[in-house]
Write a protein that holds these residues in place. Structure first.
Motif, PDB file in Angstrom:
ATOM      1  N   LYS A   2       0.725  -1.078   0.134  1.00 46.58           N
ATOM      2  CA  LYS A   2       0.139   0.099  -0.054  1.00 46.58           C
ATOM      3  C   LYS A   2       0.876   1.198  -0.157  1.00 46.58           C
ATOM      4  O   LYS A   2       2.004   1.216   0.797  1.00 46.58           O
ATOM      5  N   ASP A  64      -2.857  11.100  -7.024  1.00 44.86           N
ATOM      6  CA  ASP A  64      -3.510   9.833  -6.502  1.00 44.86           C
ATOM      7  C   ASP A  64      -3.741  10.254  -4.903  1.00 44.86           C
ATOM      8  O   ASP A  64      -3.014  10.573  -4.360  1.00 44.86           O
ATOM      9  N   PHE A  65      -4.664   9.671  -4.558  1.00 44.12           N
ATOM     10  CA  PHE A  65      -5.222   9.823  -3.035  1.00 44.12           C
ATOM     11  C   PHE A  65      -5.393  11.241  -2.580  1.00 44.12           C
ATOM     12  O   PHE A  65      -5.421  11.273  -1.480  1.00 44.12           O
ATOM     13  N   GLU A  68      -8.557  11.492  -0.464  1.00 43.39           N
ATOM     14  CA  GLU A  68      -8.573  10.581   0.893  1.00 43.39           C
ATOM     15  C   GLU A  68      -7.780  11.178   1.966  1.00 43.39           C
ATOM     16  O   GLU A  68      -7.820  11.364   3.051  1.00 43.39           O
ATOM     17  N   PRO A  84      -8.011   0.767   3.448  1.00 39.04           N
ATOM     18  CA  PRO A  84      -7.946  -0.460   2.653  1.00 39.04           C
ATOM     19  C   PRO A  84      -6.828  -0.524   1.651  1.00 39.04           C
ATOM     20  O   PRO A  84      -6.217  -1.323   1.271  1.00 39.04           O
ATOM     21  N   ASN A  85      -6.540   0.725   1.071  1.00 37.50           N
ATOM     22  CA  ASN A  85      -5.530   0.958  -0.093  1.00 37.50           C
ATOM     23  C   ASN A  85      -4.272   1.864   0.121  1.00 37.50           C
ATOM     24  O   ASN A  85      -3.401   2.253  -0.630  1.00 37.50           O
ATOM     25  N   TYR A  86      -4.146   2.205   1.493  1.00 37.74           N
ATOM     26  CA  TYR A  86      -3.179   3.251   1.706  1.00 37.74           C
ATOM     27  C   TYR A  86      -2.795   3.306   3.267  1.00 37.74           C
ATOM     28  O   TYR A  86      -3.740   2.449   4.097  1.00 37.74           O
TER      29      TYR A  86
END
Length: 245
Positions: A2, A64-65, A68, A84-86
């Motif tokens: 991640k 990206d991100f 979030e 969940p992804n970081y």
């Protein structure tokens, strides 16, 4: 693996201080995204960092991100937040826990030892430019000088006592950054400053064998960087307490 999202978009000293955190994650092969405010982006231009550390401009760039990261940016957590992804590290607002431990807490969040943080900062120095500034300031006459800094990002304190050497004051000069003062710092006979990013740069340059003094810029007086310093600094709560001998 991640990606790691590190929220520490400023200030100058903080960006230097958290280099070990970013590089430690990057060394494991993880992608590190640590956005920076436009007004502080020049700091990263002057640092050598691994290719898998990304430093997008928070104010203007899409990356990206981003959504979030902005959603989590004001969250306070003393450990990494696992999405969940970081993995997200909230470093910017550590001062909300304990202002006098604001620097220490950044490394507590990351679960890392901060003792050698300065060893992980690699400057991209322009020695010719540093020499040009040295000459511009009229310091190539061989006369010993004291480097004084009475300005911080949001404060100014006037030193009341005069240094025994020629006084040179750190100040903005068009075309030169703080890092371009490195040669001036290295050759100074003494350094006295309020507790701002200059103190961290002196630590990175490992300036020894000369008087180093730091004056609190807070009211009431306190120090938020004392625990992270390894050089032989003298600490003064107020400018009038600073004396030169």
């Amino acid at each position: 693996m991640k990606p790691v999202l590190i929220f520490q978009p400023g200030m100058v000293g903080d960006l230097l201080f958290v280099q070990k955190i970013a590089k430690t994650y990057a060394a494991t092969g993880r992608r590190v995204i640590m956005p920076v405010l436009q007004k502080h982006s020049w700091v990263y231009d002057a640092l050598v960092m691994p290719a898998n550390i990304e430093t997008p401009i928070l104010d203007t760039e899409a990356f990206d991100f981003r959504d979030e990261l902005l959603f989590l940016s004001d969250k306070i957590a003393l450990s990494p937040i696992e999405g969940p992804n970081y993995t997200f590290l909230s470093l910017f607002f550590s001062w909300r826990y304990a202002p006098e431990q604001t620097m220490d807490l950044k490394y507590q969040v990351a679960g890392m030892d901060m003792a050698d943080w300065a060893d992980h900062v690699e400057l991209r120095r322009d020695l010719a430019k540093e020499e040009a500034l040295f000459k511009l300031l009229g310091l190539d006459d061989g006369e010993p000088y004291a480097l004084l800094n009475e300005h911080g990002s949001n404060s100014q304190i006037q030193f009341t006592h005069k240094a025994p050497e020629k006084e040179v004051r750190l100040r903005p000069i068009e075309g030169y950054s703080l890092f371009d003062w490195s040669t001036v710092i290295e050759r100074a006979a003494r350094i006295a400053t309020i507790d701002t990013s200059l103190v961290l740069l002196v630590e990175i340059l490992k300036i020894r064998d000369k008087p180093l003094s730091v004056v609190s810029r807070y009211e009431p007086p306190s120090f938020r960087i004392q625990n992270i310093l390894r050089l032989d600094w003298l600490f003064y709560f107020r400018a009038e307490h600073l004396t030169f001998s």
